[in-house]
Enzyme design. Sequence first.
Site, PDB file in Angstrom:
ATOM      1  CD  GLU A  36      -2.889  -1.296   2.320  1.00  0.00           C
ATOM      2  OE1 GLU A  36      -2.816  -0.447   3.214  1.00  0.00           O
ATOM      3  OE2 GLU A  36      -3.736  -2.200   2.310  1.00  0.00           O
ATOM      4  CD  GLU A  71      -3.321  -5.815   3.798  1.00  0.00           C
ATOM      5  OE1 GLU A  71      -4.273  -5.065   4.138  1.00  0.00           O
ATOM      6  OE2 GLU A  71      -2.134  -5.541   4.007  1.00  0.00           O
TER       7      GLU A  71
END
Length: 442
Positions: free
Chosen positions: A163, A348
Amino acid sequence: MNTDFPEDFIFGFGTSSYQIEGAVSEGGREPSIWDTFCEMPGKIKDGSSGAAACNHYHLYKEDVKLMKTLNAEAYLFSIAWPRVMKGGVFNPEGIDFYSRLVDELLESGIEPFAKLYHWDLPQSLQDKGGWVNRDTAFRFTEYADAVSRKLGDRVKKWISHNEPWCVSFLGMLHGEFAPGYGDLKDTLTASHNLLLSHGLAAVPIRSNVDKLEYGIGPNYLPVYPASDSDEDNAAAARFDGYFNRWFFDPVFGKGYPNDMLEFYGNSMPAVSDEDIKAIAVPLDFIGINYYNALMIKQSPGSGLLETESVPMQKVEHSADREIYPQGLYDTLMSIQSDYSPKAVYITENGAAFDDPAPADGRVHDESRVNFLRDHFSIAQKALQDGVPLKGFFVWSLLDNFEWSSGYSLKYGVVHVDMDTQKRTVKDSGFWCRDVFGSGRLS
Ligand code: IFM
């Protein structure tokens, strides 16, 4: 066996170093920017930190055993840079922890997937400018080289960054995550240096790891315009550029999106063609972190993008997000049509809920079971519709330190009593066990 997923589909759990390891002063670890950030008043909702977290540093064998009982086929963990490099010098004690973890996983038949960076930058590098300093990309490459030399005989799947939007925009421009400061120019410079480091690090890793599979794990937010007006469509496109395309386009060889370069104007540092080329290193897979979607409308005067997100209609909520499984399908299909990746992992997906307290050794977290079932089902649909989806990692194995929310948000399929460190498998953990073991959703 008749299963809902291909035979070689990989089911696993994900975690990250600072969120679970604890033991921040052990094994020669130096402080990270998150240790520093947690000490700043008001930054963490409950005033906590990851100093003790789930004590996974000491309990890793127990946690691997637990994953084995839940039929995990793979484990996606992150390596703490400040454990492995101390003041820029390789720390054998730091890597030894990960080496033992990897051995334990392999002995249990669980494939290790290693992430190099899940946000815990050594504070000593932040003191030299952190990701705003181009030199950090070269330090990252050295770190990646050192780690892959030691683990590359056993770890074949590597992820550079988790991220990068959070590291740059959330951590700098919005100040919500470490380091907590930086203007737009710093943020854009940092985002570029992060992507550059992803490209540069691929070179030593590829030469150190036989049969390497290399990827990156950005988060993706599918963005829908709040109405069919031109303004809302333009606002949604801008938000998509800021959050998604800014990272995906350069990684997949398209360079930075022109509309966003124009939008950022002089705040964007000059970037050479060599850098753009270096970032577009061949990818063996893309990791996608998906949690929710956003409905965006034009909102003059509200911040940099002049956009605002409006609540989606008729959707349920977790403790911190709207729930929209269809967004995972839309994400996977958009990435497929825009970038045609060789392979995709959902690196995720999961949710925080206000779980009931453990009673008689059980935690009945029906909401999380429903959440996972809906997201696995839609992932399976995307697979049937042509997405080369190779695996799904549930976030997260354990209740853990959820960054600026501290321990107030619980994402685990295993409850952790933070006083005693006792682990209790939630119903969602047993759901994973059954699905991972059978490959069937029903
Ligand atoms: O816990 C985080 C993780 O570290 C990064 N992705 C989102 C998760 C849940 O908010």
